[in-house]
Each structure stands twice: as C-alpha cells, then as structure tokens.
Design a protein around this motif. Structure first.
Motif: not given
Length: 252
Positions: A104, A108-109, A112
C-alpha cells in the motif's frame, strides 16, 4: 488532567524481572523522555502502557480512568472490553521499525486504520491522511510505496499513521534507532513540532540533544527501575544518581 499514570508496574519474562515497581505520571501536553542503557526496561514499559505486554502487578490509568489493576498477573478491573479498547485508542504508538504495509502506498497506509477502526468514511479518512502527510513534510510522497521511501520518510509515514487515529497521547519507542544518522533529524523535527503543538508525548530515546531541548522532564531507567527524574537541565548538568552520571558520561 493526568493523561497516563502508572503505579508500581512490574513485569517479568520468566524469572527475569524487566520492570520493578515503575511509577510515572504524564500530564496533559507534557513531553517526557525516558533514557537509559539497553536492557533497562524502557521499551517494555511503553509496551505495557499500550497493552502490547500484560503487566504482572500495578495499575495503569489513561485519562484518569483505571484500565488495569493487576496482582500476580490477575487483572482486577472489570470493565466492558469495548470501553477499555476505546480508552486505549487514545494512545498512539510509533515503533523502532516502521511496519508499513509494503503493498500500500503512503496515503493508503495512513488511511487504513481510521477507516477500519475509527469507522471514518473513505472521503474523510483521505482528507485527514492528506493533511497529516503534508504536515509531516510528505505532500509529494503520498503515492509512493514504502520501498520507494527512505527510512526517515517511512518513519514519518508511521507517525502520520498514528496521528490519523486522533490520539490524545503519543508513545515513541526509540523512533530513530533504525535510521541512518543523516535521516534522524527529519524525524526529530516532526516530533519537535508535535510537542510544540501541545501533543502529550512519552518518548524512549537515545537522542540526548532532543531530550534536552524538547522534554519537560527526563526520566533515567536502569535495570527495570526509575533511578532519577527531573528537568532536563538538572539531569544533564547535575545528575544526582551515580549511575545516571556514568550513563551520561558514556553517551555525551
């Protein structure tokens, strides 16, 4: 209000006592740096505060709420698991290793956990992640994957990931120890900015310059015990404990 309070916390791994009746109280907006030699129990103590390790004895309070009251490994506190989990969400943590999801990108990290744990919408989580990554100096790295980032950049993503959960307290477990020396400054700069912004922080660190400049209080641990605690100038210029003095002479 006390943000974190530990009272007589003890922890052993088998027959090895790692923490022995450790007590500390962290006030709102306070920055405390914990220093000491390797094996002193510093990281284990942080892990106990965040429930990554279970304590054997002692009490842990988060925002004046008693979450754990243990005697010989038995927790006497009876509160709903969801209530305890909610209180622990107020405590963010940054580790030595970045532990980013390699598949990712940076954005995105960071998104999440807010989506899956805080139940934020994708839109809200994205906006928050973008703002925090910009805040830590990574506005141009949001689409990059961990392997494309330097160690310092990865650690800043890890800090952004913790901040995205909107914690009231941040724990840092030697956040620069895995970095090349030239990358340490960029991470410490982000941490200094957080401190200046009023974030409550408990930091295990070997960076004595950071501790001296940023901390409100410095705590020296040795063999699972707090031997000395005080204002940075007092600890660094006139330590009262001989073991503190020996340690500082070896690292400064």
């Amino acid at each position: 209000m006390s943000m974190i309070k530990a009272v007589n916390v003890s922890k052993a791994f088998g027959t090895r006592e790692v923490l022995r009746s450790v007590s500390i109280e962290v006030e709102q907006k306070e920055v405390i740096c914990i220093i000491g030699p390797s094996g002193a129990g510093k990281s284990t103590f942080l892990h106990c505060l965040n429930r990554l390790e279970r304590i054997d004895d002692g009490q842990i309070y988060i925002e004046d709420k008693l979450l754990f009251d243990c005697v010989k490994g038995v927790d006497k506190v009876r509160i709903p698991p969801a209530e305890r989990a909610s209180s622990l969400l107020e405590v963010g943590m940054v580790f030595q290793r970045f532990n980013l999801f390699p598949h990712r990108n940076a954005l995105e990290n960071v998104m999440l956990a807010p989506v899956h744990v805080r139940k934020m919408t994708q839109k809200t989580a994205r906006e928050k992640a973008e703002a925090i990554l910009t805040r830590v100096g990574l506005a141009d790295k949001m689409a990059d994957f961990p392997e494309q980032l330097s160690g310092g950049q990865q650690q800043r993503v890890a800090i952004a990931r913790a901040l995205a959960m909107e914690p009231k307290i941040m724990l840092f477990d030697e956040p620069t120890s895995a970095l090349d020396p030239e990358l340490v400054g960029e991470v410490l700069s982000v941490m200094k900015n957080l401190a200046e912004g009023g974030m409550t922080m408990l930091v295990v660190t070997h960076e004595m310059g950071f501790a001296r400049e940023v901390a409100n209080r410095v705590v020296f641990m040795h063999e699972g015990v707090i031997l000395e605690s005080g204002k940075p100038d007092s600890i660094f210029t006139n330590p009262q404990n001989e073991r503190t003095r020996q340690f500082l002479q070896s690292v400064l």
